[in-house]
Structures are given as structure tokens and as C-alpha cells.
Design a protein around this motif. Sequence first.
Motif, PDB file in Angstrom:
ATOM      1  N   UNK A 154       0.451  -1.189  -0.285  1.00  0.00           N
ATOM      2  CA  UNK A 154       0.063   0.204  -0.122  1.00  0.00           C
ATOM      3  C   UNK A 154       1.208   1.542  -0.097  1.00  0.00           C
ATOM      4  N   UNK A 155       0.481   2.251  -0.367  1.00  0.00           N
ATOM      5  CA  UNK A 155       0.797   3.815  -0.546  1.00  0.00           C
ATOM      6  C   UNK A 155       0.362   4.422   0.829  1.00  0.00           C
ATOM      7  N   UNK A 156       1.419   5.497   1.302  1.00  0.00           N
ATOM      8  CA  UNK A 156       1.623   6.181   2.131  1.00  0.00           C
ATOM      9  C   UNK A 156       0.448   6.293   1.919  1.00  0.00           C
ATOM     10  N   UNK A 157      -0.410   6.834   1.117  1.00  0.00           N
ATOM     11  CA  UNK A 157      -1.461   8.014   1.474  1.00  0.00           C
ATOM     12  C   UNK A 157      -3.038   6.267   0.833  1.00  0.00           C
ATOM     13  N   UNK A 158      -2.609   5.221   1.057  1.00  0.00           N
ATOM     14  CA  UNK A 158      -3.402   4.117   0.885  1.00  0.00           C
ATOM     15  C   UNK A 158      -3.496   4.435   2.498  1.00  0.00           C
ATOM     16  N   UNK A 159      -2.642   3.694   3.114  1.00  0.00           N
ATOM     17  CA  UNK A 159      -2.379   3.062   4.284  1.00  0.00           C
ATOM     18  C   UNK A 159      -2.749   4.833   5.500  1.00  0.00           C
ATOM     19  N   UNK A 160      -2.502   5.698   5.546  1.00  0.00           N
ATOM     20  CA  UNK A 160      -2.903   6.896   5.660  1.00  0.00           C
ATOM     21  C   UNK A 160      -5.660   6.410   6.301  1.00  0.00           C
ATOM     22  N   UNK A 161      -5.814   5.990   4.758  1.00  0.00           N
ATOM     23  CA  UNK A 161      -6.577   6.752   4.285  1.00  0.00           C
ATOM     24  C   UNK A 161      -7.522   5.176   5.270  1.00  0.00           C
ATOM     25  N   UNK A 176     -12.167  15.410   4.353  1.00  0.00           N
ATOM     26  CA  UNK A 176     -12.393  16.059   5.075  1.00  0.00           C
ATOM     27  C   UNK A 176     -10.702  16.072   5.782  1.00  0.00           C
ATOM     28  N   UNK A 177     -10.199  15.187   6.102  1.00  0.00           N
ATOM     29  CA  UNK A 177      -8.822  15.453   7.708  1.00  0.00           C
ATOM     30  C   UNK A 177      -8.127  15.235   6.069  1.00  0.00           C
ATOM     31  N   UNK A 178      -7.704  14.386   5.194  1.00  0.00           N
ATOM     32  CA  UNK A 178      -6.798  14.501   4.842  1.00  0.00           C
ATOM     33  C   UNK A 178      -6.729  15.769   3.218  1.00  0.00           C
ATOM     34  N   UNK A 179      -7.895  16.779   2.999  1.00  0.00           N
ATOM     35  CA  UNK A 179      -7.530  17.223   1.910  1.00  0.00           C
ATOM     36  C   UNK A 179      -7.846  16.803   1.041  1.00  0.00           C
ATOM     37  N   UNK A 180      -8.438  16.653   0.370  1.00  0.00           N
ATOM     38  CA  UNK A 180      -9.021  15.187  -0.731  1.00  0.00           C
ATOM     39  C   UNK A 180     -10.279  14.902  -1.021  1.00  0.00           C
ATOM     40  N   UNK A 181     -10.431  15.112  -1.825  1.00  0.00           N
ATOM     41  CA  UNK A 181     -12.441  14.685  -2.470  1.00  0.00           C
ATOM     42  C   UNK A 181     -12.717  13.414  -1.414  1.00  0.00           C
ATOM     43  N   UNK A 182     -13.934  14.035  -1.812  1.00  0.00           N
ATOM     44  CA  UNK A 182     -14.173  11.769  -1.021  1.00  0.00           C
ATOM     45  C   UNK A 182     -14.652  10.800  -2.677  1.00  0.00           C
ATOM     46  N   UNK A 183     -14.422  11.639  -3.849  1.00  0.00           N
ATOM     47  CA  UNK A 183     -14.275  10.617  -4.778  1.00  0.00           C
ATOM     48  C   UNK A 183     -12.622   9.951  -4.607  1.00  0.00           C
ATOM     49  N   UNK A 185     -10.995   9.726  -2.450  1.00  0.00           N
ATOM     50  CA  UNK A 185     -11.335   7.927  -0.894  1.00  0.00           C
ATOM     51  C   UNK A 185     -11.013   6.552  -1.442  1.00  0.00           C
ATOM     52  N   UNK A 186     -12.595   6.842  -2.471  1.00  0.00           N
ATOM     53  CA  UNK A 186     -12.949   6.029  -2.801  1.00  0.00           C
ATOM     54  C   UNK A 186     -11.919   5.110  -3.377  1.00  0.00           C
ATOM     55  N   UNK A 187     -10.976   6.023  -4.407  1.00  0.00           N
ATOM     56  CA  UNK A 187     -10.398   5.556  -5.659  1.00  0.00           C
ATOM     57  C   UNK A 187      -9.259   4.751  -4.595  1.00  0.00           C
ATOM     58  N   UNK A 188      -8.835   5.510  -3.621  1.00  0.00           N
ATOM     59  CA  UNK A 188      -8.015   4.832  -2.796  1.00  0.00           C
ATOM     60  C   UNK A 188      -8.386   3.615  -2.264  1.00  0.00           C
ATOM     61  N   UNK A 189      -9.173   3.316  -2.158  1.00  0.00           N
ATOM     62  CA  UNK A 189     -10.321   2.084  -1.078  1.00  0.00           C
ATOM     63  C   UNK A 189      -9.929   1.397  -1.868  1.00  0.00           C
ATOM     64  N   UNK A 190     -10.604   1.843  -3.475  1.00  0.00           N
ATOM     65  CA  UNK A 190     -10.819   0.807  -4.582  1.00  0.00           C
ATOM     66  C   UNK A 190      -9.480  -0.159  -4.157  1.00  0.00           C
ATOM     67  N   UNK A 191      -7.904   0.204  -4.837  1.00  0.00           N
ATOM     68  CA  UNK A 191      -6.775   0.249  -4.808  1.00  0.00           C
ATOM     69  C   UNK A 191      -6.618  -0.427  -3.763  1.00  0.00           C
ATOM     70  N   UNK A 192      -6.656  -0.178  -2.309  1.00  0.00           N
ATOM     71  CA  UNK A 192      -6.924  -1.535  -1.242  1.00  0.00           C
ATOM     72  C   UNK A 192      -7.215  -2.393  -1.252  1.00  0.00           C
TER      73      UNK A 192
END
Length: 228
Positions: A154-161, A176-183, A185-192
Amino acid sequence: MTDPDERRIRVVLADDHTLFRDGLAELIQTDPAFQVVGQAADGDRVLALVPVLRPDIVIVDVEMPGPGARAVVSRLRQVCPEATVIVLTMHQNSRIVQELLDCGAAAYLVKNIARDQLIAALHAVHQSPRNVLLSVSRETLGHGEQTEGGGRPLSAREMEVLRLTADAYSNSQIATRLGITEATVKRHLSNIYAKLGAVSRVDSVRKAMAARLINPVIDSGRNGRPPE
């Protein structure tokens, strides 16, 4: 005189992102063969709309509010068996692909598909609804038996998510916490999910803990989650 709309292929869209839904509707209707007759932002709404509108094609996302993708696809096949169900999502997880095909989806397409490919796919499933159409990577199909923690790192951002997911943050709270869009977040979750071989948020956390990527959640009420 015959109404020209009666000859068009009727489509219902279900996705919780309004902007994406509207853009998808405009894209589909650039082909005069199609008419978008309804839109829904959650599983319950699309299940209510489809029996009334009787579309030829229903396009659904995997992750949206409501009863869940598997339940939605199964129920759509019951309430409107003549409609062809297409899954259009960011998720590329072999288990999810197989489960939704088993539930009756006629196609599984990823959202990075090109416009021409999407239009061609809609025509294909309408003309041959008994055939299965896939638009996923070879890696997705080749890693259906991936062991827990045995996939790509997992990437560093994926680990945060992942850590915030384990702390019971919602997608909007993570964004909100990571300063990114909800979309995003969903993409990171999909990768995870794909990397861990998981099928849900709970499953990804369980597998991450089993692989010792994150610590067990001992007390979810004291893990820093913001108040609702």
C-alpha cells in the motif's frame, strides 16, 4: 405516427455522485439510440424507480448508500428481469466482479473506460444480454486467490486512508481530514481492496490487521473519531 422515443433504448443511472451522473447521462445521450429516463443516488431509490420506468438497461455503481451492490443487482433482476444490469465502478477486485456477475450483472465496467468503449458496451449488452462483458485489467482477473497481505504494498496515502477507515471515519470525514475529495477517497479504497483482496471496508480492515499492517482496533469509541 410512432413516437421516436419508443424506439430508443431506455437507461436508468444509479450513482451517488450527482455531477458524475449528469455527465454520464449527457455522454450516453450523445448516441441517439439511447434515452436516460431516470437517475438515482442510492440503492433504495433505483429499486423503486426501475419497476415503474421499466428501462432496458440499468447502470449501477458498487459503492453507494443503500442495501449494497449485491443486494441491488439481485433485486433488480427480480423486479425487472427484462432490464440488463451494468456495473460501472472504480473497483477492480476479482471477488466483487465474480459476485456481481453471479447476482445477474451482464457487464462489469471500470470508470476509466473511454466514451466510445462505453457506448459500444451499452449496445453490446442490449443486443446480447445473455453474454457477459468485462472491462477490467488482466491483473484483476489474475489475482482472485490473493492471500491476505500478499498483494502489492500500500502507498503512504492508502495507509492513511486505511487507518482512518479502521477508526470508523466515513468517506466524507476522511476526505476532510486528508484534504482530498470524497471521490479520491473511494479510489484509494478501491486500490486498497484490490491489493488486500478485500470486498468491503470491514473486510479490508480485518485483512490489514491479520497482515499486521495496522494495529487491532481495541476501543472504537476512543480512537480519535470526531463526533457525528
